[in-house]
Every structure is written in C-alpha cells, then in structure tokens.
Design an enzyme around this catalytic site. Structure first.
Site, PDB file in Angstrom:
ATOM      1  N   ASP A 435       0.795  -0.996   0.032  1.00  0.00           N
ATOM      2  CA  ASP A 435      -0.319   0.296   0.136  1.00  0.00           C
ATOM      3  C   ASP A 435       0.688   1.226  -0.039  1.00  0.00           C
ATOM      4  O   ASP A 435       2.321   1.404   0.563  1.00  0.00           O
ATOM      5  CB  ASP A 435      -1.172   0.169   0.833  1.00  0.00           C
ATOM      6  N   ASP A 478      -5.941   2.090  -0.956  1.00  0.00           N
ATOM      7  CA  ASP A 478      -4.610   2.221  -2.146  1.00  0.00           C
ATOM      8  C   ASP A 478      -3.679   0.752  -1.593  1.00  0.00           C
ATOM      9  O   ASP A 478      -2.446   0.838  -1.766  1.00  0.00           O
ATOM     10  CB  ASP A 478      -3.606   3.432  -0.679  1.00  0.00           C
TER      11      ASP A 478
END
Length: 555
Positions: A435, A478
């Site tokens: 991420d 994300d």
C-alpha cells in the site's frame, strides 16, 4: 612356385595319365631300339614299318588327349557340383531369411552365413544418409576398425568404389530405401571362385531384402497414416476442450500438459515473448528443472542472444533443430534437449509466445511432426487471439475503473486457480501485497481528487513495471496485490524493488513523491489461497512498522 604347386594339386589325375602314357611310350620305343639295335625312324624304310609306328604314336596321342579331355570334364563336373552346393547353400540361407520377421536379424543371418562359407574374420554394414555414415551391423569390428572404415575407406567416393582397402572387401548396398556398404575382411585371401560365390550370393538374396524393406515401408506408411489420423482427432478434441479456457495462462498450462501426446515427448514449455526482451520468461512448464529454466531465461533476455527464440519472433514460423549439438544457433546451457521444435503462438500478427518441444534423441521429429506442428500453431494462435479479445470485452467487469487493474472480485478467482496449479504441478508462485505510505495524509492535504490521481498514476506505473504473465489487482483503497506465477520470492523481490524505486522517484501532480510498503510470500506445500495472502499481509504489517526496510519477505 605356389602357382605350380596349386596346378599339380588341381590336375593331378590328368597329369598322372599323361605322364604314365608318355613313360610307357618311351619304354616301348627304348625296348624296340634294344631289340633291333637302332631307333625306329632309322629303320622306317618300308610301308608296313611306317604304318606300325604311326599307329603306335596315334594310340599314344589318343591316350594323352583322353587324359586331357577327362581332366577338363572332371574340372567341369567339380565346378558344377560346387555350383550346386553353392545354390543349395544360398537356398538354405534364403529360406531362413524368408522365415525371419526381423530385418536386423536377416542382416545378421546373411553375414554369419558368409562368415561360415567364405571365412570372414570381420564384417559390418554401414548405412549412408545425407553424406553421414552410421554402423547398422558389426561383427568383431574394433574401435580402430571403425576409425579406418569411416575415415579412410568411406571418406572418398572413389575409394568406396575400389574393391579392396586396408584388407577389407567393400560392396555397395542398395536396398529399397537404404543405401550403404557391406564391408568384409577375409581371414585370408579369397579365391576367384569365392568372389564369384559372393556375387551370386548377393544377386540371389538382394531381392529378399528389397521385399522386406518394401513390406516394412508399407506397414510404416499404414501405421503412420493411422497415427496421423488419430493425432488430428486428438487435436480437435483438445481444441474443443480449450474453448472453455477463460485465461491465456490457463490455456498455456493445458497446452504443455498435452504436448507429450502430440509429439511423444516428456518435456514442453511455453515462453512469453509478448513484451520487451528483458521480460521474456516461462509461463508454463512440464518436466523441466527450475535451475535450467532460470539459466535459459538469463540467456534469452541477453541482448546478444540470437538463438531460435529470436528467430521465431522475427520470422513468425516454426524452427526445427534436428541436433542441437551440431547447431550453430543453439546456445549450450547444460542438460539441453538433443532435438528441439519451436512453435510460434501468434496474436495480432505478432509472436506473443513460443511452445518449445524438447526431444531426447537426434532427428526425433519427422516431416509429419512439422506439418502437424504448423496446424497446431494455427489453431492455438486462433484460440489465443479469441482469449485476448474476450479479455478485452470482459475487462470492464473485472477491472477497477480508476487504476485499470483487475479488481478484488477477479483477484479471488485468479488466486484460487494459481494456487491450485502450483499445488497440482509443483510450480512456483509468489504474491505481493503493498500500500501507499501516508495515503490518508495525502488525501487530507491535497483532497480526494488528488488522491484518485495518485492511485491512477500508481496503477499505470504497476502496469508498465510487471511482466505480461504477472497479474496485478487493486485490492481496495490504496492496497494493491500482484500475483507472480512461475516466480519464487527472490525473483518477486527484485521486481517489487524496481517497482518501489519507480514509484518513489515519480513526481505526481503535486510535485511530491510517495513511498510504498510491501509484503511478499511464496507458495509452500499446503498453502491455501487464504493462508498465502495472510502470510504476505503479515509481512506488509511488519514493513509498515519498519522505517528502513520497506519490503519484507516471508520465510
């Protein structure tokens, strides 16, 4: 002296008759001289005396002529008897040949018979194909003899035509589809009669060998036809089954697993060549060691490599190497196949993959194999083209609209298939989950629209950084996941590190850069899709809490 001795030994009866008659005639004439006191020609002054002596000499010459004629007749009778024995001998050999089903055994029977009849110490049959010679049969032939035969006797065509060389007798052999030479080494010099016998022997038996080869060729043609029909039926069944494949990767795996049925081999691989040279790699493998795969990949991505994979990529045609040991285009790596067949898989008029069929002996693949390989290439290319088209059509349903990567729903389906393949075939598989560091801070600072731009740019960087066989997903928010088929954790680490460097050096719309944290796990026996993802996720958690080492690999 030897010739004179042989002459007396051969014609001793005629010589005895002539010698005895001559001795008797001389004894009669000598007795006549003693009786009358002078030789007969000194007293032949009357008609009766001349007639008597003429009759006596006529009788002598008649006996001598009879001896000569008798000897000639005797020689002819012996020759006829010898010919009859030879014919009977050849007939016995011919019967044995007709009753023997094996062609190799027929050769052995014929040469063993010559050995017994003529007295040969050594014998061989050498076949010629494309100006290369190979021993088909040998009897008492040493390595030194092989060198002499191949390098001296058969080296020059004119030498081959000569009857003798290095004590060997050479006879050209032409049997239907075979061409070669019978090479004999007599234990001692052959007589004229023996050479005549060999010619007679060859003349009578050659038709038997011709018929035997013709029958073999007919049987082979029938078998080849039946095998070819069976092979094409199998191909159509296989192609019909492949229509159900949903991904190109899955299709490649099915392809290598049935190649052994098509080409009677054990090893087959598919190399993905759809992207730039540095990303060429194996995407499906059957019966090939991982160490060899790594060495082959390192070889073919080298810019200086100009071997058969590059050739197929350029000419978009099948490449066949009958013997890799003699090919100037083959790059030796170790444990190489002896013969090799490269079949292009084409989509959008470009070679996107190469199906590699490995043979374990020279000249393993026939002309029928090459023709079949072309048909396979055409059919497989058509299916791959369809799969690529279907992937484009289905892309909206399985991809994330923001990043263009596959979505979480598709991830679940893909990881199930890849883990199942790794378990079933014992193949490598790695996964990375990562991420964006401080993504919430980015959103808070620049707004959610800027956050979307950031995710979109990261998605583009991911697509440009991974190989065609790697599968990237936006997992949510994300978080991103990448599956690396046929890749161990070490290789995956190198790819992720390059990806991390690209992202960290990229300047986004705000002019700032971002970093990522990543966790990597490699499939282990017994892993489920969930346990594999869980181990990678644990590494991501550790990487997030480590300020220096931002990529962690599960051990």
């Amino acid at each position: 002296m030897m010739k004179l001795s042989k002459f007396f030994k051969k014609h001793y009866i005629g010589i005895f008759i002539i010698s005895f008659s001559t001795f008797l005639q001389f004894l009669i004439l000598y007795t006549d001289r003693i009786t009358h006191g002078s030789w007969f020609f000194m007293r032949a002054y009357s008609v009766s005396a001349v007639a008597a002596y003429t009759l006596e000499f006529a009788l002598y010459f008649w006996v001598v002529a009879g001896g000569i004629i008798s000897e000639i007749g005797r020689e002819k009778r012996l020759k006829s008897i010898g010919n009859i024995k030879n014919v009977n001998f050849i007939e016995d050999v011919a019967i044995k040949l007709l009753n023997e089903p094996s062609f190799e055994k027929k050769i052995e029977i014929a040469l063993t018979a010559i050995k017994d009849k003529v007295g040969t110490c050594k014998s061989a049959v050498v076949l010629e194909h494309d100006n290369e010679f190979s021993f088909y049969y040998t009897d008492n032939i040493s390595e030194e003899d092989r060198e002499v035969i191949l390098n001296d006797i058969l080296y020059d065509l004119e030498v081959r035509k000569s009857a003798h060389m290095h004590g060997f007798l050479i006879e050209e052999l032409i049997i239907y589809d075979l061409h070669g030479y019978v090479i004999l080494k007599p234990c001692k010099g052959l007589k004229k009669e023996q050479l005549g016998f060999l010619k007679q022997y060859s003349k009578i038996l050659l038709p038997i060998f011709n018929n035997a080869r013709l029958i073999i060729a007919l049987n082979n043609s029938k078998d080849s036809y039946e095998l070819l029909v069976g092979r094409y039926k199998m191909l159509h069944i296989f192609i019909a089954g492949l229509q159900k494949s949903t991904t190109i990767e899955n299709f490649y795996w099915k392809l290598v697993n049935v190649s052994n049925m098509f080409f009677n081999t054990n090893a087959a691989t598919v190399i993905d060549v759809s992207s730039q040279r540095s990303d060429w790699h194996f995407v499906a493998v059957k019966n090939t060691l991982d160490k060899k795969l790594t060495r082959v990949e390192a070889t073919i991505i080298n810019p200086s490599y100009r071997g058969p994979i590059v050739k197929i990529k350029e000419i978009k045609k099948i490449v066949y190497i009958p013997d890799t040991r003699k090919s100037i285009d083959w790059v030796p790596i170790g444990r190489d196949p002896i013969s090799w067949l490269g079949i292009p898989i084409i989509a959008d008029d470009e070679v996107i993959a190469v199906l590699c069929i490995d043979g374990d002996k020279p000249n393993q693949f026939t002309n029928e194999d090459i023709v079949f390989a072309q048909a396979l290439s055409d059919m497989v290319s058509a299916i791959v083209g369809r799969l690529k088209y279907m992937e484009k059509l289905n892309k909206n349903a399985v991809t994330d609209s923001l990043t263009g990567l596959y979505n979480k729903r598709e991830f679940q389906e893909r990881i199930d298939k890849e883990v199942n393949r790794a378990w079933r075939y014992g193949r490598k598989l790695s996964i990375v989950i990562f991420d964006i560091d401080r993504f919430k801070h980015w959103n808070d600072t620049y707004g959610h629209l800027a956050g979307d731009d950031l995710l979109r740019d990261v998605g583009a960087i991911i697509r440009s950084s991974i190989r065609n066989s790697d599968i990237a997903f936006r997992f949510g928010g994300d978080e991103f996941v990448i599956l690396f088929p046929e890749t161990d954790a070490k290789e995956a680490f190198q790819i992720v590190r390059k990806l991390s460097d690209k992202i960290s050096h990229f300047r986004f719309n705000s002019g700032e850069g971002v970093t990522i944290s990543a966790g990597i796990a490699e499939y282990k026996s017994g892993d489920s899709p969930g346990s594999l993802l869980e181990r990678a996720d644990e590494m991501l958690y550790r990487a997030k809490n480590d300020k220096t080492e931002k990529i962690k690999v599960a051990v």
